[in-house]
Design an enzyme around this catalytic site. Structure first.
Site, mmCIF file in Angstrom:
data_model
loop_
_atom_site.group_PDB
_atom_site.id
_atom_site.type_symbol
_atom_site.label_atom_id
_atom_site.label_comp_id
_atom_site.label_asym_id
_atom_site.label_seq_id
_atom_site.Cartn_x
_atom_site.Cartn_y
_atom_site.Cartn_z
ATOM 1 N N GLU C 60 0.816 -1.224 0.000
ATOM 2 C CA GLU C 60 0.000 0.000 0.000
ATOM 3 C C GLU C 60 0.838 1.259 0.000
ATOM 4 O OE1 GLU C 60 -0.581 -2.654 1.787
ATOM 5 O OE2 GLU C 60 -2.464 -3.321 0.909
ATOM 6 N N HIS C 129 -11.533 -5.945 8.089
ATOM 7 C CA HIS C 129 -12.317 -5.777 6.862
ATOM 8 C C HIS C 129 -13.606 -4.986 7.081
ATOM 9 C CE1 HIS C 129 -9.638 -9.070 5.771
ATOM 10 N NE2 HIS C 129 -10.000 -8.947 4.509
HETATM 11 C C1 LIG Z 1 -1.670 -5.074 4.155
HETATM 12 C C2 LIG Z 1 -2.675 -5.890 3.408
HETATM 13 N N1 LIG Z 1 -3.054 -5.526 2.166
HETATM 14 C C3 LIG Z 1 -3.986 -6.216 1.492
HETATM 15 C C4 LIG Z 1 -4.575 -7.324 2.058
HETATM 16 C C5 LIG Z 1 -5.678 -8.086 1.279
HETATM 17 N N2 LIG Z 1 -5.203 -9.445 0.925
HETATM 18 C C6 LIG Z 1 -5.470 -10.508 1.701
HETATM 19 S S1 LIG Z 1 -4.679 -11.883 1.172
HETATM 20 C C7 LIG Z 1 -4.001 -11.076 -0.147
HETATM 21 C C8 LIG Z 1 -3.072 -11.815 -1.069
HETATM 22 C C9 LIG Z 1 -1.917 -12.412 -0.299
HETATM 23 O O1 LIG Z 1 -1.088 -13.156 -1.151
HETATM 24 P P1 LIG Z 1 0.129 -13.982 -0.557
HETATM 25 O O2 LIG Z 1 0.919 -13.109 0.365
HETATM 26 O O3 LIG Z 1 0.857 -14.590 -1.696
HETATM 27 O O4 LIG Z 1 -0.512 -15.099 0.363
HETATM 28 P P2 LIG Z 1 -1.497 -16.241 -0.132
HETATM 29 O O5 LIG Z 1 -2.889 -15.703 -0.004
HETATM 30 O O6 LIG Z 1 -1.131 -16.594 -1.541
HETATM 31 O O7 LIG Z 1 -1.277 -17.397 0.806
HETATM 32 C C10 LIG Z 1 -4.391 -9.731 -0.154
HETATM 33 C C11 LIG Z 1 -4.002 -8.733 -1.174
HETATM 34 C C12 LIG Z 1 -4.163 -7.681 3.356
HETATM 35 N N3 LIG Z 1 -4.692 -8.750 3.991
HETATM 36 N N4 LIG Z 1 -3.222 -6.959 4.003
#
Ligand SMILES: Cc1ncc(C[n+]2csc(CCOP(=O)(O)OP(=O)(O)O)c2C)c(N)n1
Ligand SMILES: Cc1ncc(C[n+]2csc(CCOP(=O)(O)OP(=O)(O)O)c2C)c(N)n1
Ligand SMILES: [Mg+2]
Ligand SMILES: [Mg+2]
Lengths: 327, 372, 327, 372
Positions: C60, C129
């Site tokens: 972000e 959320h």
């Molecule tokens: C700081 C933040 N920004 C956005 C989100 C929304 N979000 C939740 S999971 C996700 C993707 C995460 O991807 P990754 O780190 O590869 O983990 P995975 O879900 O693949 O296990 C996002 C963008 C969040 N939880 N925290």
């Protein structure tokens, strides 16, 4: 009683806290050999070693985030943020992590962590070095936010903050660091209690940190004009000592809140809303606010006109008094 | 782990390459055959059986939780489907006393640490923000704000150093989270202080709809090496390889070798969550390609062609069925705190505003109970 | 007139803004092929290409920081923050950089940048959320903060936000994304103006975003009890349309502010302080506030009891009415 | 720069090692003699004279500004003393049209971009938050919140790509700032998008009282390489080496080679700022060691022993004296905005609250002008 400057009173308070509990760890940028840019941690690394007084890498999110990890392990970190304007990179760790871990864990985890922030203007500093951001943290459930205005409070409040099992944002009024005052051996009140510094029958001024001295000066000036104006030092911004505030508001019927932060959405708004609701029939005038104008902190050359001073406070008192006359 | 054993292992890695031709470590090939490294390092059949059991149970639990979500019993579920080897292989190579800071998809790892299925679902049934007391499992609550937990792990590890403990602090995070400032600050902080942190990235190729290629230019373990972390790259769908590498990394850390970072190549078979539709952003082909690398299938083949007989599988099948049933029952019996109770969760010490609102809320509840 | 859901009204508004000015760039996590987790940018990448609708790395601070760089070059970025609770890592870039670049450069640099934030609770989501964090940004001089409550406003306000040369934090009420409503071809007011949705002689409700519907429902219920309760939709949180607020407060003598954020230091406090000061003699009762309790957002199972609902609003209206009776 | 010329240069780096034995590039040794690389690459004497002049003037300006601070004419000053080669060598190797995002100590670079001494001091006299319009110099205003400007540069570079421009966007930051999440997010973002960003770190060994060893485990250029940035390590006190490396890196970026990162080893001869006392945290020995590597001295030796005669130095001396005088005069003549004017700086569009307070402030000022 011995006298200290506000800054050295915090140093002594930290020393006492570290002597009392070896889980207390001081950490931040340049807090070690340098003793911090304001020398508040001066000498502590020499006395307690560099594993208890830690110069960290230059990353505020890292400072608070790793301190949370330490606190989860049972330590009681005291983190220094070098200047008010540099706390924002740690904002997520403070409001989403630090403030919430206890409630997220349904009370099973506590994070006793103190964030020391030199705050406010009036020292002719460059941008980002004169901000008053207490409102952000006061609006964040899970944090306690306190602000000291004199050496005695500084000495005791920092120790109470370290002893608290809740996270505490501890504000230190930069431009008062060098103010001298007596320090009593025992604390005279709890961390969340306000202090009535002066009773006043016509109006009461409510201030915290750097503006307490301004309020006291205004009160003296008002006396010369024949008005009895009281002064309350909030000390705790979150929670507010509403009991004390209600009592003084009810007695004087008029209240003016003075702080360095912008008035819009500042702590003065909360006090005005709260006191108006609870003392509606006792108030002779609306609770008025004197704060910085709603601009980003301006260049030092105009900060005197930007910050609330005795004149602006007196002007507000007069406006407050003028209300009942109209009535 | 002995110095010599360690160097024995070390000379084998990396021995394979991933799709991008990046060298990585593998012991059990997708077809269930042992790689040369696998053969010479050797496998303990009890260990394999144990790891396989962990994975089967984890997958079954995950499938059951998803179906509970489909039936409206859970509001949301983040599937661990496909990442069982990465999680089981790593957590089982750590000591139970090693503290772990997970992200939010580490159900298989959590189960291995004795977190009960019910407690894993509590949060996703909307009843709480976490499900267990970290102290009971040396497993911190889930962190949903991406990457934040890596700094907590780093600070926790600082404490271990202060106490002269030989524990390892492990933290899980994803390929997407690796783009966050916090994760990189943690890499740097742990490296600069040579702290006993094991960073474990499950690179499941996707961050919701965003592929790893959008997140980074170089493989994460290469970036980690740049910070001064000991880098490891492993086939995350090969539970034996993950277990070996994690054991290796942990022992190196324990002996004062400094922090390490393991990048495990794996795949999220399901959507990002129960509300995600992966068809919007990825191809069938890709899914099939990874299905051929299923972390459980290869171990089953290996076990069938070697050490165990059908009774083992039959028994495990039964155990999994029982887990599914108990999971379903436990889910429906879950209860949460009332708002009145939640007022007590926020501060450790008395707080006038909280007290006032607790009272106001009670009064109001009583009131609307009656007629307004 | 055509009808849209609030979510698709924003999509259409964005489409119009992108057609009108090719310097408008939509960027954020998963805004491309996926169309965002709420599908608000659905179809835009297909129509405008992946250099104008950009899936960014997952950071972000990076999203806002790089968008500032784009804006300094003359682009007009529209950044999506995936959920309210994930804006904090960008806090420094927002409050120290985005909000201040114009004043730091004495007005010579402008940063036309929109930050879209799906906000609030009521959708049964997990932690982080469902937050309402408008107060943080409203207290930050240099930003504009707006909140839409219906499809028509959503459609026009997003376009006005993109057209503004000031940075705008644009709040989208998650639980109202699927509400349908008519969208008129032309905007009926400016971005910073509030809307009087209903006049009321006994009391007026002030709300924004998700709680506007709550206020309208409460007003209908109050009518059945024989009270005339008006409703104002703030639309702009910073600046506030104090002119409109003063007018309705003066007319009805009673005001209740309703928002999802915690009341302590919330926008309700500012409105109460401001209106009490300017309408002191017209007010029959203190301006009351109905908001979330001062807790971190609780688990979904109790969010209905946590968020202000019709009953709590009516309760506040009754309290407001009860004041003058006492008098 | 031609492919062949580039590879000619490339085969020379790195040719020396720094104190930690890290390979780095050097052309002019501290004693003023050309290194083998320097000899074979060759030096353009006009260029050297020009760079030397820039450095002398910058140092003189910096010294004058510090003395103005000592006399209370400036409230604070952050000295560029010692970092002249790093700044002059790099900025002179860029095109004037290449946008630059500095930190707050880049006075030498700013002067090269035509920023007037008065405008450089404005901020430190407490009259403004910035001193010039970036458009006039393709040089952004100073950023005091560490590292934030690296993301602005990265976003700015995205625009260059969208427009198909061949410009390079350069950003300066320090060794301490490199620990910030923002800088690492920028490294990753620029690398992932292969954006035309040139990250230039002046590693002056200190972040206030904190040594680089506390900030990081590996040299910053090594970390940068891990992200996928083209890494360069140069003697930051050798203006020829910095100029050559920056030219090399910039031409590579221009030709689509992707982002690069230059780590320039230099030293902050003065305190962190006019209010800092470096004796509290660093040794005389260290200072002497770096004095022997002074960026100006070695060039003077080189020039005297080769290309130029005394008249050049005499003329330059005169020019520097004049700069000092004009700087002093300009400083005292600086004026700032009134608070009334500042109300107009915050928003581009009408804002009721601002208008109201502007009026209130005017009324109040009138009032206290009279009797309260
Ligand atoms: C700081 C933040 N920004 C956005 C989100 C929304 N979000 C939740 S999971 C996700 C993707 C995460 O991807 P990754 O780190 O590869 O983990 P995975 O879900 O693949 O296990 C996002 C963008 C969040 N939880 N925290
Ligand atoms: C985010 C942030 N945190 C803290 C500071 C306070 N501060 C100003 S300069 C400085 C040291 C910077 O060191 P470095 O990045 O190496 O740059 P140098 O001063 O050596 O040129 C610090 C800690 C700041 N300006 N910004
Ligand atoms: Mg992933
Ligand atoms: Mg430095």
């Amino acid at each position: 009683m011995t006298t200290f400057t506000l800054g050295s009173a915090i140093t002594e308070g930290l020393r006492k806290a570290m002597e009392a509990d070896d889980r207390v760890i001081v950490m931040g940028e340049d807090v070690g050999a340098l003793g911090g840019v304001f020398r508040v941690t001066d000498g502590l690394q020499k006395d307690f070693g560099d594993s208890r007084v830690v110069d960290t890498p230059l990353a505020e999110s890292g400072i608070i985030g790793t301190a949370i990890g330490l606190a989860l392990r049972g330590y009681r970190p005291v983190c220094e943020i070098q200047f008010d304007g540099f706390v924002y990179p740690a904002f997520d760790q403070i409001v989403s992590q630090l403030a919430k871990i206890r409630s997220r864990s349904a009370g099973s985890l506590s994070v006793p962590l103190v964030i020391r922030i030199p705050v406010g203007g009036g020292i002719g500093a460059v941008e980002h070095h004169s901000e008053s951001n207490e409102a952000y943290f006061a609006h964040t459930a899970g944090l306690r936010v306190v602000s000291c205005s004199n050496p005695n409070d500084a000495f005791h409040m920092i120790q109470q903050a370290v002893l608290s099992d809740d996270p505490v944002v501890f504000y230190e009024p930069k431009r008062r660091y060098w103010d001298r005052g007596e320090v009593s051996p025992v604390a005279d009140r709890q961390l969340h209690q306000a202090a009535i510094l002066k009773e006043g029958s016509d109006c009461v001024l409510v201030a915290h940190g750097p503006t307490v001295a301004t309020a006291l000066a205004a009160s003296v000036a008002a006396e010369e004009d024949g008005y009895s104006v009281g002064v309350v030092d909030l000390r705790s911004i979150s929670p507010l000592d509403t009991e004390t505030l209600r009592a003084v508001a009810a007695r004087s019927g008029r209240m003016v809140v003075v702080h360095e932060a912008s008035t819009f959405m500042g702590i003065g708004a909360e006090i005005a809303a709260e006191i108006t609701e609870s003392c509606f029939f006792e108030l002779e005038a609306p609770v008025l606010r004197v704060g910085a104008y709603n601009l980003p902190y301006p260049p030092a050359s105009v900060e005197d006109a930007f910050l609330p001073d005795v004149d602006r406070v007196l002007h507000a008192v007069e406006r407050s008094l003028s209300f009942s006359e109209e009535r | 782990m002995s110095e010599t054993h360690r160097s024995n292992l070390e000379k084998w890695l990396p021995n394979e390459t991933d799709r991008e031709g990046q060298p990585m470590f593998q012991m059990l090939a997708p077809d269930g055959s042992l790689t040369t490294a696998g053969k010479s390092i050797g496998v303990d059949s009890d260990l394999v059986r144990g790891l396989y059991r962990d994975m089967v149970l984890a997958r079954r639990f995950d499938r059951e939780a998803l179906s509970l979500q489909r039936q409206g019993e859970l509001s949301l579920w983040l599937m661990s489907w496909g990442q069982e080897a990465a999680q089981v292989g790593s957590i089982r190579a750590l000591r139970d006393s090693d503290m772990v800071f997970p992200s939010y998809r580490e159900h298989a790892a959590a189960l291995c640490r004795g977190v009960r299925p019910a407690d894993l679902m509590r949060q996703w049934r909307g009843l709480a923000h976490s499900g267990w007391n970290p102290a009971d499992h040396r497993f911190h609550i889930y962190s949903l704000v991406l990457g934040t937990q890596t700094l907590h792990a780093t600070g926790y590890a600082t404490g271990a150093v202060l106490e002269g403990s030989d524990e390892v602090v492990a933290t899980y995070f994803g390929d997407g989270a690796a783009s966050q400032g916090d994760v990189n600050e943690a890499f740097n902080w742990a490296a600069a202080g040579r702290l006993p942190v094991l960073f474990f990235c499950q690179n499941n190729q996707w961050a919701i709809s965003t592929p790893t290629s959008t997140q980074m230019q170089t493989p994460l373990h290469v970036r980690a090496a740049g910070f001064g972390l000991e880098p490891y790259h492993v086939d995350g769908n090969d539970v034996l390889a993950v277990h070996t590498i994690t054991g290796l990394a942990a022992s190196r850390i324990r002996d004062g070798g400094g922090p390490a970072m393991i990048e495990a190549q794996t795949y999220r078979f399901g959507g990002h969550s129960s509300s995600d539709d992966p068809k919007r952003y990825r191809s069938e082909e890709e899914f099939d390609l990874w299905t051929a690398r299923d972390p459980l299938a290869r171990v089953e083949v290996f076990l069938r062609t070697s050490v165990v007989d059908d009774s083992f599988f039959a028994g495990l099948e039964l155990e999994a069925d029982e887990l599914a049933v108990s999971t379903r029952e436990a889910c429906k019996q879950l209860t949460g705190q009332t708002l009145a109770e939640i007022f007590g969760n926020v501060y450790a010490e008395p707080h006038p505003l909280i007290e006032r609102e607790r009272t106001a809320n009670a009064a109001f509840t009583a009131l609307v109970g009656g007629d307004l």
